[in-house]
Design a protein around this motif. Structure first.
Motif, short mmCIF file in Angstrom:
data_model
loop_
_atom_site.label_atom_id
_atom_site.label_comp_id
_atom_site.label_asym_id
_atom_site.label_seq_id
_atom_site.Cartn_x
_atom_site.Cartn_y
_atom_site.Cartn_z
N SER A 879 0.85 -1.22 0.00
CA SER A 879 0.00 0.00 0.00
C SER A 879 0.87 1.25 0.00
N THR A 881 0.53 3.92 2.15
CA THR A 881 0.29 4.60 3.42
C THR A 881 1.48 5.44 3.82
N PRO A 883 3.88 7.30 6.84
CA PRO A 883 4.25 7.11 8.24
C PRO A 883 3.98 8.38 9.05
N THR A 929 4.65 5.29 13.25
CA THR A 929 3.40 4.58 12.99
C THR A 929 3.24 4.40 11.49
N LEU A 930 2.93 3.09 11.08
CA LEU A 930 2.71 2.77 9.67
C LEU A 930 1.34 2.10 9.58
N PRO A 931 0.32 2.85 9.27
CA PRO A 931 -1.05 2.32 9.27
C PRO A 931 -1.22 1.18 8.25
N GLY A 932 -2.12 0.23 8.56
CA GLY A 932 -2.46 -0.85 7.62
C GLY A 932 -1.78 -2.19 7.90
N PRO A 936 1.36 -2.09 13.59
CA PRO A 936 1.65 -0.84 12.85
C PRO A 936 2.63 0.07 13.57
N LYS A 937 2.92 -0.06 14.88
CA LYS A 937 3.71 0.93 15.61
C LYS A 937 5.03 0.33 16.08
#
Length: 1990
Positions: A879, A881, A883, A929-932, A936-937
């Motif tokens: 993806s 997304t 950070p 933080t890397l969503p998805g 994620p953290k």
């Protein structure tokens, strides 16, 4: 029928007289239950008178009665001899033992000591056996014919001929049989049946008792013996009519063979015979033991008894001969027969009869070939003649499990006559008629042709031959070889020891003959004679057959099948040659070799090297052509070989087509993909019957064996796409399950592969999963799947999951055999490879990587995020997304985000904020933080530091400083926030105007203090000066800072001035002043000034700081006045002097340099470029000449014109190249071309002259360049070395120049090498540089190589160029005394039974020469024996020593006889070793053997069983007798020996021996016996128990009998058990029984130990006694020889005496003595040595003249045989002279000196004449050496001087006698011709001769003899003390407290055992003497009583 005469008739009978008195043994057999016997005397009466005596004996009247001599086999009747009890009216029959009724006429013919039977009637059956007295005194022929021939030799090959003597008798006995003639030789070697026995049985006519008596008479032949005692029945010998081949069975002849044969085989013979039409069987027993007994008791040796009995009666047979019961039982079925029973068989004969069964039966079949098969012999291609009715059968019965072996000699097809008959192509028959008698000979010649590749002449099967190897060379040797042609048969029976080689008419003509010589060696023949030709009594040889046949009057006549006989003698040779020519042309066949290509030398097999072989492309064989490239097939079947012909090979040199025998074919094995090899085989092995189709079919069949394809079947979904070359699968995927099939080229599934000779292998499939790592390949899974019939393939389960990323390979391989080989022949087996790779799975989490733990304020940095799957593998982010970053208390931001493969990079991250110095160690939380994602953290901690430098700060702007002082300044570095920042390599450069810049390091604190160098300005006028100071941060990224520095002047000294007072000279600083060398510079002064230019007044304080550098001694007063010290000028021009005056406080100085200049010339100087010069070498650099002053300084006063006035002189100087040249640059003269060409080494003086000047210099001369290597010392020539030994004298070489001077140039390397690679040298160094003296020494420790001539070459090199070097010739001769191997011979076919005796091992020590060594001490041999096959002996090895040599045995063989075979079965190792005196093992020979079980004898459990105690309770445990017991058939040593036996074991219960019957317990099921199956010699009993409430007596002991029922009788196993009525009693008794057994075992073990100690005590005592006797004997022997030793002398004193005598003898050996300098390098059993070493001469003058006289023979080698001489001649290439003893004359007569005749002197000679040979002392082989010197010196005489010699010769000649050569002690020689004078007859000085050695003094030999005696005495004394010490130690052990304690313990155990016995006896009932139920009813009470009492 008879009645007792009465009345007048009786009286008349008593009155008759005139007849001899006879003794007659009468058996009264009328009462069948009570047979009586008496010996009656006839007292000269007739028959009726004898009947009256018989009647009186029946009434008990007085008559001479004698007890008959009872034989040992018949029991004497008990009680007194009873009367006959004949009634007057009773009728009876009186018959002989042959059933002949006695009447008046027969009575008169009765012999003394005959036997008669008194019967009821003539037909009455004999109720019991009777005996008859006989006499068998040898016939008188024994005296006149004994000793004619030795009957049998001692070897075992005579045994068949001994048996043949018995068969001869049987053939004669069956000659008149109308039906089958059967003869059986029955061998009984089963000890269970009694003694071993040899029986010969026939169904012939049998013998009457009188004939049996005649048989017993020695040498009573058929021509002299009487067949019956009655005249009416006597028969004379009738010679049978002649029949074809003389097969008349008339071969029982001399009355000798049967007795000889019987006692040759054994020590006892029993004759059993029944004549035809007679009801009685007659037996006669003869034994060596009985003969000896009679001789010792003075009885008639040749007397005995014949037993007469009815057929089938065997009660007289003893237990030792119980095998005869079966033989006697067969009698009732036979009308007539004879059995010869021989017992007491010699053990060697037993072994031969059993082990060589095939050999001796073949020889018997050979002896009786024509009796068995008929006149035409055994023609295998024809059906057997049914008329031949002679069967000779041999049966061998051994102890089971060995089966009965039976052989009819008619079935033997490999005896020599059968082989001759069936291998012959044609026959030539003839007859011979010798003159003078009725002798008649029929002869047959047979032709055995040559067939293509081999002779068909049969080989003797009894001769030793090598094993057949299909791949070996089968070329046959000459057909008949050295064997004779004719075998000889006498009356149809072979006479083995007589053969006839040939006759004149059938031998090869001496003149040229068209027939090849080989044809005459292809003949075999037979001669059949009648009995007119005498043979030896043992029928082993003819007496004069060949002599009669070679008589000129003997007529030979050929016989043809369809023609008449020729009668002329001359025709037979013609007919024979014509027949032989016809046979050769018709039957001999050879192979044609054509297509010759070349001659080669083969190296592919033993015996073929260095032999030329012809190569051909084709052959023609039996009409069929084979060519190269053609397919062929071998004859053999295991395996069958197919191949393509490469070439044909024939041994020898050829140049074209040829017919020949033998040859080989080389071919490539097919199919080549399977084998890939070439093989050779004899041409004879080609299968000529095989067609191309058959061969191709066989090759194709082999191809079908190979796997062709692997089929892979996935059982689930395929994990990847099959159309992708390298598919990718995600991590976590599994592989399988799958099925693999191996298919051949037909598509059939195969599981095995047959490779012919390589065997059959089972194929499996091997699966491997391989991971390809960067550096290596790693196998992560390996599985092997065998073939599974259920699925018809190979099955693999699921493999995985696979989680590691990377490239993978799935490999399926075909493997074969137990070793899992992947190849077959030259071909790899099938394999299948599948490549795939594993990639990462979907993203799951991330990690922060490449993040520094600290960051700096305002400085951007990047953050990298690693994306991973659930297995931790990197994977790309799918993806887009963004950070999110957070950091507490700080401002953080980033610029951009980028993705690359599996990583996400956050770029331009900046952190900003104000920090204090104390907060620099604080950490901040940075959250990413890397969503998805699943996780994620991530949080990371970072530290914050000050940023980069931004500005410089200096506190002072203007600073003032005094001139000459430093300045102090402070500087700081700030970041953009004003924070003090410190960074690595943070440097600040500062520079004071006019000075060099400096750098300060501010890396640690960000600040620093600057201290400048003292400011030194030249200030004038006193005015201050301004300077700038610049600060700059490096690198220059921050703006610089500049401040001002003010410098003010000072009042210190600043300037100095030096000047000359006298010359008003002012010097300049650093000025150079030229001044004469060696002079003084004086009157120098100085002045001082400050910075303002004002002169400074000189004071003591100031002048104390003034220093000068040219002297330490300064005058303070002069310095205050301004004066300086004087300066000395250097003496050498090059030594300039630096002078300095300094004021030390202010560093003010003034300097100048004084340069010396030369003075006037004082001498001429020569400068040498080098001190040494090689002879012959030109000096490379010139010699320079100069004029110098007094200080040796060059004055440069020479000019170019002075060259012509210069000269030079020296010894050996080569002036031709001398040159004087002017050198302008040096103002000197150069001398070149200096060279010395002669003169000695060492210092040389060169003298130069110029004007009035002279110069002498010394130069050292050394050796020139190396030019040659010289051998200055070494061994004498010719050099001869024994193989394996070294050269005692080293080789010393000297390096020399071309003038011969020693050269020490160590750059020269010398090496030694042999001329041939086959010669191996063992030397410390092969090459070495010369030493400091130019020498090199080489030691040769050993030389090994082929015998013969060799060279040792020395090589040297200088500057990579070879220099001249010597070579040494030597001859290598083999060492006949060096052992190189052990050869062991023994009977390899013999079976090694456990506990038996090994066959004889014959060990031969083979020398390097190949000959056996005979002087080895047998003590040095050992035979090591251990169990297993380990290559090295274990600690428990058994050591056996060599047996004593036998009389007349081989002296080159060492025997190990009668060595016991181990009692344990299995593999064993025998190692024969040879050790020297130091017990070092020299040679080893190992043999692997297998010990097999002995004959089975018993049934026993695998482990000992305890005595069980049982009761009749309900509990099965209390009733169990045995449980889980295995019974095994064993030999007597406990080895399993019944693997081939099966049957059953019957278990029963009985009473112990000697006990009566009682109630016996019963087994479960009320059974009296139980059977168990016996398989492979084992029977397992899981449980054996009694029934509940079993009968039995309480406390009784019973016996379990385990009886095996197999084909071999075996001893049963017996186990006692106790039976009780109640369980408690049973338990107690069981415990007591166990205790009893344990105590008994312990007591037995102790008794055995005591017995061992007792035997050891006796052994030690005997050893001590023997040692004492040996010491006493040696001491007495030394005393007789004059060396007296007291018994009290100790061993140390003996050692001292030995040392003293050895030292004294060594002094004699070291003393100077004349020795022979000739090398004596030849040795061996047949080599005596060199002549110069065979003798010693004491007188020096005689030694000189005799050695000179023999100078041509001194180095001659004397040998015993011509063969040894030829060997030395060949080894030395003819360079060594030799003389063999067997080719020289042996003079035995000793002639007197010429002046003596008939024992008196003809004149009185002067000069002491003596034969020269009498002056020689021969220390060894005196008799042989006397013969040698008699041949060399002859009658040469030695006298004192020439005058006496000439006078002696004159007087001898006057007396008309011969005068030999005379030698004189003063060195002259007068020849036998009278010539003397001249150098030819004058001996040179002894120093120049090779002379005989001088002997040692007599004292030396006495010392050696005494030393040898002392050494022997020392060894005996040491052995004695050792034996006594061992005996004392053993006694101490016996009397030790431990032994006493054990004795006490055993006493206690015996008491306990007695107590237990009492307790056991108290429970058991009393033994009852009742009869056993199994007792036979016909045994009398008295017999029973005797039985039990025994």
């Amino acid at each position: 029928m008879h009645r007792i005469p009465a009345g007048a008739a009786a009286a008349a009978a008593l009155l008759k007289g005139g007849r001899p008195n006879k003794r007659i043994l009468v058996y009264d057999c009328r009462d069948e239950e009570d047979v009586a016997s008496k010996v009656l005397e006839t007292r000269g009466l007739d028959f009726h008178g004898f009947l009256q005596i018989l009647h009186k004996a029946s009434q008990g009247a007085t008559a001479p009665l004698y007890d008959p001599p009872w034989s040992q086999t018949t029991q004497k009747p008990a009680g007194p001899v009873k009367s006959f009890g004949i009634d007057v009216r009773e009728t009876f029959a009186l018959v002989t033992t042959d059933r002949v009724v006695v009447d008046q006429d027969r009575f008169d013919e009765l012999q003394d000591d005959c036997t008669l039977h008194l019967l009821q009637h003539e037909g009455q059956t004999l109720p019991t056996a009777t005996e008859k007295n006989i006499m068998f005194t040898p016939h008188y022929d024994t005296l006149i014919k004994s000793g004619t021939h030795e009957y049998y030799s001692e070897n075992q090959k005579s045994l068949p001929y001994a048996l043949a003597e018995l068969v001869d008798n049987s053939l004669s006995a069956t000659a008149r049989n109308k039906g089958l003639r059967r003869i059986e030789i029955r061998l009984i070697f089963d000890k269970t049946l009694g003694k071993h026995g040899v029986l010969v049985l026939d169904n012939g006519c049998g013998m009457t008792s009188e004939q049996l008596n005649n048989w017993a008479v020695y040498r009573l032949s058929k021509f002299t013996k009487q067949r019956n005692k009655f005249t009416s029945e006597k028969e004379g010998y009738v010679r049978p009519d002649h029949i074809h081949r003389s097969l008349n069975s008339d071969i029982s002849y001399f009355g000798v063979g049967g007795k000889h044969a019987a006692f040759f085989i054994g020590d006892s013979v029993r004759m059993i015979s029944k004549p035809r039409d007679s009801p009685y069987v007659h037996e006669l027993l003869l034994s060596k033991e009985e003969f000896k007994r009679k001789e010792q008791s003075n009885q008639d040796v040749f007397s005995g008894t014949i037993l007469n009995r009815m057929p089938g009666v065997s009660s007289h047979i003893t237990k030792d001969e119980r095998f005869l019961h079966d033989v006697i039982q067969e009698e009732s079925e036979k009308q007539s027969f004879t059995v010869v029973v021989i017992t007491g068989i010699i053990p060697d004969h037993i072994d031969h009869l059993k082990e060589d069964f095939e050999e001796w039966t073949r020889e018997l079949a050979h002896i009786y070939h024509y009796y068995i098969h008929g006149a035409n012999g055994n023609v295998l291609s024809q059906p057997r003649d049914p008329s031949q009715r002679i069967d000779i059968v041999v049966t061998l019965r051994e102890k089971p499990p060995k089966a009965l072996c039976s052989l009819n000699l008619r079935e033997v097809n490999n005896d020599m006559q059968t082989l001759y008959i069936n291998s012959a192509a044609d026959t030539f028959e003839f007859q011979a008629t010798p003159p003078g008698d009725d002798g008649f000979v029929e002869g047959v010649l047979r032709y055995h042709p040559f067939l293509y590749d081999k002779e068909t002449y049969p080989k003797d099967p009894s001769a030793s031959h090598e094993s057949d190897d299909d791949d070996c060379d089968d070329n046959e040797s000459e057909a008949r070889g050295k064997r004779d042609i004719f075998e000889c048969f006498w009356n149809g029976r072979l006479v083995p020891y007589t053969t006839v080689s040939e006759f004149d008419w059938c031998s090869r003509p001496k003149k040229s003959c068209a027939l090849p010589a080989e044809c005459f060696s292809r003949l075999s023949g037979v001669l059949f004679t009648n009995d007119k030709f005498a043979v030896s009594t043992n029928k082993l040889k003819f007496m004069e057959l060949e002599l009669k046949l070679r008589n000129k009057e003997t007529i030979f006549t050929p016989i043809f099948k369809d023609q008449q006989k020729f009668s002329k003698r001359g025709n037979i040779e013609k007919e024979f040659m014509q027949w032989l020519q016809n046979c050769h042309e018709r039957y001999d066949k050879q192979v044609k070799f054509f297509g010759f290509t070349k001659t080669i030398t083969r190296t592919d097999g033993p015996g073929k090297q260095n032999t030329p072989w012809g190569e051909f492309s084709a052959i023609e064989w039996d009409g069929k052509i084979y060519r190269a490239g053609q397919l062929v097939k071998s004859q053999r079947k295991t395996p069958t070989l197919y191949g393509t012909v490469v070439r044909f090979l024939l041994c020898g040199e050829y140049d074209g087509d040829i017919f020949a025998t033998g040859g080989e074919v080389e071919f490539t094995r097919e199919p080549s993909v399977l084998y890939n090899e070439k093989k050779t085989m004899p041409i004879s092995k080609i299968d000529r019957t095989a067609s191309d189709e058959v061969i191709k079919k066989g090759i194709s069949k082999d191809n079908d064996k190979l796997p062709d394809k692997l089929s892979l079947v996935w059982q689930e979904q395929i994990p990847w796409k099959e159309d992708v070359i390298v598919p990718e699968i995600p991590a976590g995927t599994s592989i399988g399950p799958l099925k693999v099939e191996i298919l051949n080229r037909k598509g059939d599934v195969i599981s095995q592969i047959n490779t012919g000779g390589q065997g059959r292998g089972t194929m499996s499939v091997k699966l491997q999963v391989i991971r390809h790592e960067p550096k290596q390949e790693k196998t992560i899974a390996t599985f092997s799947a065998p073939f599974v019939k259920a699925i018809n393939g190979h099955w693999f389960k699921k493999i995985g999951p696979l989680t590691d990323l990377g490239k993978y390979t799935l490999v399926l391989s075909t493997v074969v055999g137990e070793l899992s080989s992947t190849s077959l022949g030259n071909r790899l087996l099938l394999s299948s490879t599948h490549h795939f790779s594993i990639k990462a799975a979907k993203e799951d989490n991330f990690t922060v990587c490449q993040l520094s733990p600290t960051c700096r304020v305002g400085i951007p940095f990047n953050m990298v995020l690693q994306i991973k799957d659930c297995y931790g593998h990197p994977t790309p982010l799918s993806s887009d997304t963004k950070p999110v970053l957070k950091c507490s208390g700080l401002d953080i931001s980033y610029e951009t985000v980028s993705k690359s493969d599996t990583k996400v990079t956050i770029k331009g991250v900046v952190v900003r904020g104000k920090i204090q110095m104390h907060q620099q160690a604080k950490n901040y939380d940075l959250q990413v933080t890397l969503p998805g994602l699943t996780t994620p953290k991530q949080t990371e901690q970072i530290g914050l530091l000050p940023g980069a430098p931004h500005s410089l700060h200096v506190k002072e702007e203007t600073v003032a400083v005094e001139n000459g002082s430093p300045a102090i300044l402070n500087v700081e570095i700030h970041d953009e926030a004003g924070n003090l920042t410190a960074n690595p390599k943070q440097l600040v450069r500062y520079q004071v105007e006019g000075l060099k810049p400096f750098v300060i390091d501010c890396s640690k604190t960000g600040a620093g203090q600057v201290v400048t160098k003292p400011i030194q300005l030249n200030i004038t006028g006193g005015e201050p000066q301004m300077l700038q100071v610049t600060f700059q941060l490096l690198p220059e990224k921050v703006p610089p800072v500049v401040i001002r520095l003010k410098v003010v002047p000072s009042s210190r000294v600043a300037q100095m001035e030096v000047y000359s007072q006298n010359e008003c000279l002012v010097l300049k600083n650093e000025e150079k002043i030229s001044w004469p060398a060696g002079g003084l510079l004086e009157n120098l002064c100085y002045r001082l000034f400050d910075e303002r230019g004002v002169e400074v007044p000189l004071t003591a304080k100031i002048t104390s700081k003034i220093k000068v550098n040219w002297t330490r001694d300064t005058n303070i007063k002069d310095l205050v006045l301004g004066k300086l010290p004087e300066i000395p000028v250097p003496t050498q021009l090059q030594e300039e002097r630096f002078c300095q005056v300094s004021y030390q406080e202010q560093n003010v100085s003034f300097s100048f340099i004084i340069v010396p200049c030369p003075n006037e010339p004082s001498r001429l100087k020569a400068t040498l470029p080098q001190n040494t010069l090689k002879l012959g070498q030109v000096m490379t650099e010139p010699i320079y000449l100069n004029l110098v002053d007094q200080y040796d300084n060059e004055t440069r006063r020479l000019t170019p014109s002075c060259v012509k006035d210069m000269t030079v002189e020296a010894e050996g100087l080569d002036k031709s190249k001398i040159s004087f040249a002017w050198q302008q640059s040096r103002s000197s003269v150069a001398v070149t071309g200096v060279r010395f060409h002669s003169g000695p080494l060492g210092p040389r003086e060169l003298c130069f002259h110029y004007s009035s000047f002279e110069e002498r210099v010394i130069i050292k001369m050394t050796a020139g360049d190396p030019a040659e290597l010289k051998l200055i010392s070494g061994p004498e020539q010719p050099l001869q070395v024994l193989k394996g030994q070294g050269i005692p004298t080293p080789f010393l070489l000297q390096l020399c120049d071309e003038w011969g001077n020693p050269s020490p140039d160590q750059r020269v390397v010398v090496e030694i090498a042999s001329s041939r690679q086959s010669l191996k040298l063992t030397i410390p160094v092969l090459s070495q540089p010369v030493d400091a003296e130019g020498k090199a020494i080489f030691y040769v420790n050993a030389i090994n190589g082929a015998k013969g001539y060799h060279q040792l070459n020395f090589k040297g090199s200088f500057n990579n160029k070879p220099i001249k070097a010597p070579s040494v010739s030597l001859t290598v001769i083999p060492d006949p005394n060096k052992p190189v191997k052990l050869s062991v011979e023994y009977n390899k076919k013999a079976k090694l039974f456990a506990g038996g005796t090994f066959p004889v091992f014959s060990v031969t020590v083979v020398s390097d020469e190949g000959s056996p060594i005979t002087d080895i001490n047998p003590v040095d041999f050992s035979m090591l024996l251990w169990k297993g096959e380990s290559p090295t002996p274990p600690k428990t090895v058994t050591t056996l020593k060599c047996s004593k040599p036998v009389v007349n045995g081989k002296n080159d063989c060492y025997y190990f006889r009668e060595k016991s075979i181990p009692e344990q079965i299995g593999p064993h190792t025998i190692q024969f070793t040879l050790q020297n005196d130091k017990k070092e093992v020299l040679l080893v020979n190992q043999i692997r053997i297998i010990v097999v079980p002995n004959h089975p004898v018993k049934l026993a459990p695998t482990s000992p069983l305890n005595t069980p105690s049982v009761s009749y309770s309900v509990d099965v445990a209390s009733r169990t007798l045995v449980e889980n017991v295995t019974l095994v058939i064993m030999d007597k040593f406990g080895n399993p020996a019944g693997q081939n036996l099966k049957g059953k074991v019957t278990v029963s219960i009985s009473c112990p021996d000697l006990e009566g019957s009682r109630n016996l317990p019963l087994f479960e099921g009320k059974a009296k016996s139980v059977d168990f199956t016996l398989e492979e010699g084992k029977a397992h009993i899981s449980r054996l128990a009694l029934m509940e409430k079993s009968p039995g007596e309480n406390g009784s002991t019973y016996v379990l009998i385990f009886h095996p029922h197999v084909s071999t009788p075996l001893d049963p196993f017996q186990l006692n058990f106790h039976f009780y009525n109640d369980v408690e009693n049973q338990r107690n008794m069981s415990e007591l029984t166990k205790k009893k057994e344990n105590l008994t075992a312990a007591i037995i073990q102790f008794d055995q130990t005591n017995e061992t100690f007792r035997k050891l005590q006796n052994l030690y005592g005997q050893q001590s006694k023997n040692a004492n006797n040996k010491v006493t004997a040696l001491r007495n022997d030394m005393s007789r020889r004059g060396l007296k030793i007291l018994p009290s002398v100790s061993i140390a004193s003996i050692e001292q005496m030995i040392s003293e005598k050895t030292a004294e003898a060594a002094q004699f050996e070291r003393a100077p003595r004349r020795v022979c300098s000739i090398p004596n390098n030849f040795s061996g059993p047949d080599v005596l040595g060199v002549v110069g070493h065979l003798a010693l001469i004491e007188d020096d003058e005689a030694a000189r003249v005799i050695s000179w006289h023999l100078r041509g023979d001194m180095d001659c080698v004397i040998t015993r045989t011509t063969e040894a001489a030829r060997s030395i001649y060949a080894d030395t290439h003819g360079n060594q002279q030799v003389m063999p003893l067997d080719s020289i004359s042996n003079y035995t007569a000793e002639r007197p000196l010429p002046h003596t005749k008939n024992g008196r002197a003809l004149f009185a000679p002067a000069g002491n004449p003596v034969y020269a040979r009498h002056l020689l002392i021969c220390p060894k082989e005196k008799q042989i050496c006397d013969t040698v010197f008699k041949n060399l010196l002859g009658e040469t005489i030695v006298m004192d001087d020439l005058n006496s010699a000439t006078n002696y010769r004159r007087e001898v000649l006057r007396n008309q006698a011969f005068c030999p050569t005379i030698l004189t002690r003063d060195g002259n020689r007068v020849s036998a011709k009278g010539k003397f004078g001249g150098s030819q007859n004058k001996a040179p000085r002894i120093e120049g001769l090779q002379v005989f050695s001088a002997p040692f003094p007599k004292r030396y030999y006495a010392l050696k003899e005494e030393t040898d005696m002392l050494l022997e005495y020392f060894a005996a004394l040491t052995k004695k003390e050792k034996a006594e010490e061992e005996q004392r130690n053993h006694l101490k052990t016996l009397e030790s407290p431990e032994m006493m304690q054990k004795q006490e313990q055993v006493t206690q155990m015996k008491m306990q055992l007695q107590e237990i016995e009492k307790q056991l006896a108290s429970v058991r009932p009393q033994k009852r003497p009742s009869r056993c139920s199994a007792e036979p009813s016909n045994v009398s009470k008295r017999q029973r009583g005797n039985f039990f009492s025994s």
